[in-house]
Motif scaffolding. Structure first.
Motif, mmCIF file in Angstrom:
data_model
loop_
_atom_site.group_PDB
_atom_site.id
_atom_site.type_symbol
_atom_site.label_atom_id
_atom_site.label_comp_id
_atom_site.label_asym_id
_atom_site.label_seq_id
_atom_site.Cartn_x
_atom_site.Cartn_y
_atom_site.Cartn_z
ATOM 1 N N UNK A 553 0.852 -1.326 0.000
ATOM 2 C CA UNK A 553 0.069 -0.052 -0.051
ATOM 3 C C UNK A 553 0.801 1.288 0.068
ATOM 4 N N UNK A 554 2.043 1.194 0.729
ATOM 5 C CA UNK A 554 2.745 2.288 0.840
ATOM 6 C C UNK A 554 3.434 2.648 -0.384
ATOM 7 N N UNK A 555 3.888 1.469 -1.318
ATOM 8 C CA UNK A 555 4.499 1.629 -2.843
ATOM 9 C C UNK A 555 3.392 1.980 -3.600
ATOM 10 N N UNK A 556 2.364 1.697 -3.477
ATOM 11 C CA UNK A 556 1.259 1.867 -4.255
ATOM 12 C C UNK A 556 0.837 3.382 -4.159
ATOM 13 N N UNK A 557 0.759 3.816 -3.012
ATOM 14 C CA UNK A 557 0.579 5.336 -2.545
ATOM 15 C C UNK A 557 1.644 6.204 -3.527
ATOM 16 N N UNK A 558 2.970 5.791 -2.953
ATOM 17 C CA UNK A 558 4.166 6.435 -3.757
ATOM 18 C C UNK A 558 3.785 6.727 -5.257
ATOM 19 N N UNK A 559 3.496 5.658 -5.971
ATOM 20 C CA UNK A 559 3.204 5.488 -7.360
ATOM 21 C C UNK A 559 2.130 6.347 -7.812
ATOM 22 N N UNK A 562 3.068 10.072 -7.759
ATOM 23 C CA UNK A 562 3.931 10.419 -8.723
ATOM 24 C C UNK A 562 3.211 10.411 -10.024
ATOM 25 N N UNK A 563 2.644 9.286 -10.624
ATOM 26 C CA UNK A 563 1.922 9.028 -11.692
ATOM 27 C C UNK A 563 0.540 9.529 -11.995
ATOM 28 N N UNK A 564 -0.220 9.537 -10.786
ATOM 29 C CA UNK A 564 -1.638 10.037 -11.082
ATOM 30 C C UNK A 564 -2.634 8.697 -11.044
ATOM 31 N N UNK A 565 -2.089 7.414 -10.950
ATOM 32 C CA UNK A 565 -2.968 6.182 -11.423
ATOM 33 C C UNK A 565 -2.413 5.200 -10.880
ATOM 34 N N UNK A 566 -3.113 3.777 -11.100
ATOM 35 C CA UNK A 566 -2.320 2.612 -10.569
ATOM 36 C C UNK A 566 -2.832 1.612 -11.845
ATOM 37 N N UNK A 567 -2.947 2.111 -13.025
ATOM 38 C CA UNK A 567 -3.147 1.204 -14.083
ATOM 39 C C UNK A 567 -1.683 0.728 -14.663
ATOM 40 N N UNK A 568 -1.035 -0.034 -13.860
ATOM 41 C CA UNK A 568 0.322 -0.451 -14.299
ATOM 42 C C UNK A 568 0.179 -1.864 -14.921
ATOM 43 N N UNK A 569 1.177 -2.116 -15.691
ATOM 44 C CA UNK A 569 1.202 -3.367 -16.252
ATOM 45 C C UNK A 569 1.996 -4.110 -15.235
ATOM 46 N N UNK A 570 1.756 -5.792 -15.633
ATOM 47 C CA UNK A 570 2.333 -6.721 -14.892
ATOM 48 C C UNK A 570 3.741 -6.527 -14.591
ATOM 49 N N UNK A 571 4.805 -6.349 -15.553
ATOM 50 C CA UNK A 571 6.035 -6.319 -15.303
ATOM 51 C C UNK A 571 6.658 -4.977 -14.207
ATOM 52 N N UNK A 572 5.611 -4.030 -14.285
ATOM 53 C CA UNK A 572 6.233 -2.904 -13.613
ATOM 54 C C UNK A 572 6.795 -3.115 -12.085
ATOM 55 N N UNK A 573 7.794 -2.518 -11.877
ATOM 56 C CA UNK A 573 8.499 -2.395 -10.519
ATOM 57 C C UNK A 573 8.843 -0.987 -10.227
ATOM 58 N N UNK A 574 8.964 -0.707 -8.711
ATOM 59 C CA UNK A 574 9.280 0.534 -8.409
ATOM 60 C C UNK A 574 10.918 0.576 -8.300
ATOM 61 N N UNK A 634 3.271 14.853 -15.755
ATOM 62 C CA UNK A 634 3.403 15.342 -14.505
ATOM 63 C C UNK A 634 4.946 15.730 -14.496
ATOM 64 N N UNK A 635 5.128 16.671 -13.426
ATOM 65 C CA UNK A 635 6.467 17.228 -13.245
ATOM 66 C C UNK A 635 7.499 15.972 -12.790
ATOM 67 N N UNK A 636 8.666 15.869 -13.304
ATOM 68 C CA UNK A 636 9.485 14.740 -12.791
ATOM 69 C C UNK A 636 9.478 13.667 -13.566
ATOM 70 N N UNK A 637 8.352 13.278 -14.485
ATOM 71 C CA UNK A 637 8.015 12.128 -15.081
ATOM 72 C C UNK A 637 8.559 11.937 -16.561
ATOM 73 N N UNK A 638 8.951 10.891 -16.640
ATOM 74 C CA UNK A 638 9.430 10.589 -18.366
ATOM 75 C C UNK A 638 8.576 9.581 -18.842
ATOM 76 N N UNK A 639 8.717 9.421 -20.139
ATOM 77 C CA UNK A 639 7.900 8.315 -20.951
ATOM 78 C C UNK A 639 8.617 6.968 -20.634
ATOM 79 N N UNK A 640 7.855 6.104 -20.180
ATOM 80 C CA UNK A 640 8.235 4.816 -19.882
ATOM 81 C C UNK A 640 8.552 3.998 -21.293
#
Length: 808
Positions: A553-559, A562-574, A634-640
């Protein structure tokens, strides 16, 4: 005996203080009047005094005192709070016109005793000297003379603090709290309980350095109050900043205490606190929204950064109590004396008297406001008038307390010799002869400031951590873990805590998770078990280990921040290697059917409302990518890596608008938001220039004559380039490029005979190199074996069947 002088009492005055004023009006001592009565507990004047003492009188003695001051007994009963308690306490005494009296500690019965304003008393009685009155902690301000009344018997010579420059602000706060008490009385809110909790919260902030680092109001108030008070009378010698901060603390923070009390009793904020309290699954207190609202009311928007929800302070405990009240079934009463407004002893603020004794046990005071030199009484101050301590067989209450402490110490010594520690719960621990050792130790911890140095050393010799700065149940669990370590050897984090009992493994996992937040003493004790900081890092680096829900939950909150959402793909890692995509997929699978989320799911919904949509998550990821192309990253975010470009996002948005009737109603709303940002979606435009086509037309094989309708080869090549650049499905080909089946069939033929490879390797103008490189990359992906291909980003290949299942 009927007097000739009239002495009027002050509202809320102690009977003992009024008795001295009556005696002073006739030029007598109080002992000359008390000699008329018989005493149930006789005392004599000694050097030890209790300035907050009280005297209770029966009917005969009250009638005599009313005759001496020439004030009717009914008026005295209205002005003196302890007046009506005398006849009940002395029932059965008296006879033959003889009055009876009894000593009592007034502050324990009728509230705190403070030094009354002498100027206000002089308006009633010009010859009045010092006056002692009962005043609640929210009624300490003398508005007329700008004085903040202080408690008596606290070990200092001050009667008041000069707050003339703050009188308007303090008077407004005092009136506001009075209105608050009257308004909330009908809904079961007791003013004293609310004020005690709010005072504990604000005084807790007062003791924290991180709060003072941001606070800009209390510092100037403190300096002005101390300077104005010192201008009236010289301060005690040896006093420093800590003593002054403790003395004038309540006057400085009073407006903030009233604001916090109003917030705690506000039903709207209480519902916000109950809704933001974290459940037991996460094992962290909630309340972020309530703390933010409270900071806005206080004008301190940085409060959320200082008052963290995971701190076990009075505010966090209140948030959890409010949540329990909301969950308690109707008709079930809360535990006695442990309701919503109960303040734990560990959270109650340090009072002035005990605090001064801790700071300066042998403080020598100079001349006080009354001009008399300090004596050798309690805390170095002898008050006038004084209530002497009771003396008799056993040499007083102090000797009795020493005997009781010695008795408890013997039981503690026997228990420590048997089990090796004193970490007993306050609800158990009965030793021999029925002695409640657990309760005795809990009382000693709660009142540790009143222990002498020798008593503290005696308890420390039995157990160095008998009164730790962390919960005693943690210390008790540590002793249990140490017993296991003594028998089986130290623990190691590198083996993932394998082979340990279940209870010990869970406890150690919790300590490793919160290792940075532990006290230095706790980390030292864990090192004795073998669990050092290095072992904790080895445990965190263990591959494939299941993380606690709080970590995810803490890492999901941080993500999400930063990104504004939690629609991440399965290989996504912090950044720290946490498999966030895999963890979110597991949480989605554990959600209850029929749309009822789990408790952890509700926390994730608060971070992103569409973290678990009824449509494929790939569609939601593509929606966010399209939104970023339209509104900016968003500020500080680059295209993945693998993110769609603007052309792919535009094509996807056009496709969704064309298929709008087939989408879920909520998907239609999301597409409408993107449409409002994009305006009109551009139509298809050719990519191949005339110069490039002149070069490429010679590379194409001659058309086969198998019958059927002839197709433009340039149009077919444009279709192939469009599919490569937009990564759309063939059936989503724009109508301007012809039927998709013919284009796809020609693509397969040209791919097999190497035509497309020759197209990607032929030199072309600079304007055509972008689509040429994209086509080459697409061909390389198609040439790889299927098992070696990287997971293709599914940005929009959602079938109609998926959408229809989402609608169901």
């Amino acid at each position: 005996m009927r007097g000739v002088l009239r002495v009027v009492p002050v509202a809320g005055e102690t009977t003992w203080s009024f008795l001295h004023r009556v005696a002073a009006a006739y030029g007598l001592q109080a002992s000359d009047l008390t000699a008329w009565w018989r005493w149930l507990n006789p005392v004599h004047r000694g050097r030890g005094v209790r300035p907050d003492g009280e005297v209770l009188l029966d009917e005969v003695a009250q009638e005599q005192l009313a005759g001496w001051c020439r004030v009717p007994g009914g008026h005295l009963a209205w002005a003196l709070p302890s007046w009506s308690a005398g006849p009940a306490a002395l029932a059965g005494r008296g006879g033959l016109g003889q009055g009876w009296a009894r000593w009592r500690v007034g502050s324990a019965e009728w509230g705190p005793v403070v030094s009354g304003c002498r100027l206000c008393a002089a308006r009633r009685d010009p010859g009045a000297g010092r006056v002692w009155v009962y005043r609640a902690r929210w009624q300490r301000l003398c508005v007329r003379h700008g004085r903040w009344l202080l408690d008596v018997g606290e070990g200092h010579p001050w009667e008041f603090a000069d707050v003339d420059f703050l009188v308007r602000e303090l008077d407004g706060a005092q009136r506001c709290f009075g209105r608050l008490v009257r308004a909330r009385a009908g809904v079961g809110v007791v003013g004293g309980e609310v004020f005690a909790l709010a005072r504990a919260v604000v005084c807790g902030w007062w003791e924290r350095e991180e709060f003072w680092a941001r606070e800009r109001v209390w510092g100037p108030r403190l300096e002005q109050v101390v300077a104005a008070t010192c201008r009236r009378y010289p301060g005690p010698p040896g006093w420093g900043e800590r003593q002054w901060r403790l003395l004038v603390r309540d006057a400085v923070v009073f407006p903030e205490v009233v604001t916090v009390a109003a917030a705690l009793s506000d039903p709207v904020l209480r519902r916000l606190a109950a809704g933001s309290a974290a459940p037991a699954l996460v094992r962290r207190p909630g309340g972020e929204g309530f703390i933010a609202a409270l900071g806005a009311r206080l004008g301190r928007h940085w409060l959320r950064e200082v008052e963290q929800p995971d701190q076990a302070g009075p505010l966090s405990m209140w948030v959890q109590a409010v949540a329990r009240e909301q969950r308690r079934p109707a008709g079930v009463l809360p535990p006695p004396e442990r309701g919503m407004w109960w303040v734990r002893s560990a959270h109650r603020p340090m009072e002035v008297g005990p605090g001064l004794r801790l700071l300066a046990p042998a403080l020598d005071t100079g001349a006080g406001p009354g001009g008399a030199a300090a004596g050798a009484g309690a805390g170095g101050w002898r008050a006038e008038p004084a209530v002497p301590r009771r003396t008799g067989h056993g040499q007083g209450l102090a000797r009795r307390n020493e005997e009781l402490f010695a008795e408890g110490l013997e039981h503690a010594r026997a228990h420590a010799a048997r089990v090796g520690h004193l970490a007993l719960p306050h609800t158990g621990g009965r030793a021999g002869a029925g002695f409640d050792l657990g309760r005795w130790l809990a009382n000693r911890r709660a009142d540790a400031g009143s222990l002498t140095r020798r008593q503290a050393e005696q308890l420390g010799a039995l157990d160095a951590w008998w009164n730790p700065p962390w919960p005693v149940d943690w210390q008790r669990a540590w002793h249990r873990a140490r017993t296991h370590v003594t028998e089986c050897g130290p623990v190691h984090g590198g083996d993932n805590l394998q082979g340990l009992p279940r209870w010990l493994e869970r406890w150690l996992r919790h300590q490793i998770t919160h290792y940075p937040q532990l006290h230095d003493g706790q980390q030292q004790l864990l090192a004795e078990l073998g669990l050092t900081a290095a072992e904790a890092e080895r445990f965190n680096a263990w591959p494939g280990r299941r993380r606690p829900a709080a970590d995810g939950l803490a890492r999901a909150r941080a993500y999400a921040v930063r990104h504004g959402h939690l629609a991440v793909s399965k290989p996504t890692r912090t950044d720290d290697g946490f498999a966030l995509g895999t963890w979110l997929n597991q949480v989605r699978q554990r959600q209850h059917p029929h749309g009822r989320p789990t408790r952890l799911g509700r926390h994730l919904t608060a971070l992103d409302a569409w973290w678990n949509p009824p449509w494929p998550v790939a569609w939601q990821r593509m929606w966010w990518a399209c939104r970023y192309h339209l509104a900016g990253l968003p500020d500080g975010l680059a295209w993945w890596p693998g993110a769609p470009d603007a052309e792919q996002a535009t094509a996807w948005l056009g496709e969704q608008q064309a298929r709008r009737p087939l989408l879920h109603p909520q998907q239609q709303d999301l597409v409408g938001q993107l449409g409002a940002l994009a305006g009109t979606v551009p139509v298809w435009q050719p990519r191949i220039s005339d110069t490039a086509w002149h070069t490429l037309s010679a590379l194409l094989p001659p058309p086969s004559r198998t019958g059927g309708r002839c197709r433009s080869e340039r149009q077919i090549l444009e279709a192939i380039v469009h599919i490569a650049c937009t990564r759309q499905a063939w059936r989503r080909l724009p109508q301007a490029l012809g039927p998709f089946r013919a284009c796809r069939l020609r693509y397969l033929h040209w791919l097999a005979d190497g035509t497309l490879t020759r197209i990607t390797t032929t030199p072309l103008p600079a304007t055509d190199q972008a689509w040429q490189q994209t086509l080459a990359h697409r061909l390389r992906e198609a040439a790889r074996p299927r098992q070696n291909r990287p997971p293709a980003p599914d940005w929009g290949g959602t079938s109609t069947n998926h959408i229809r299942r989402g609608q169901q």
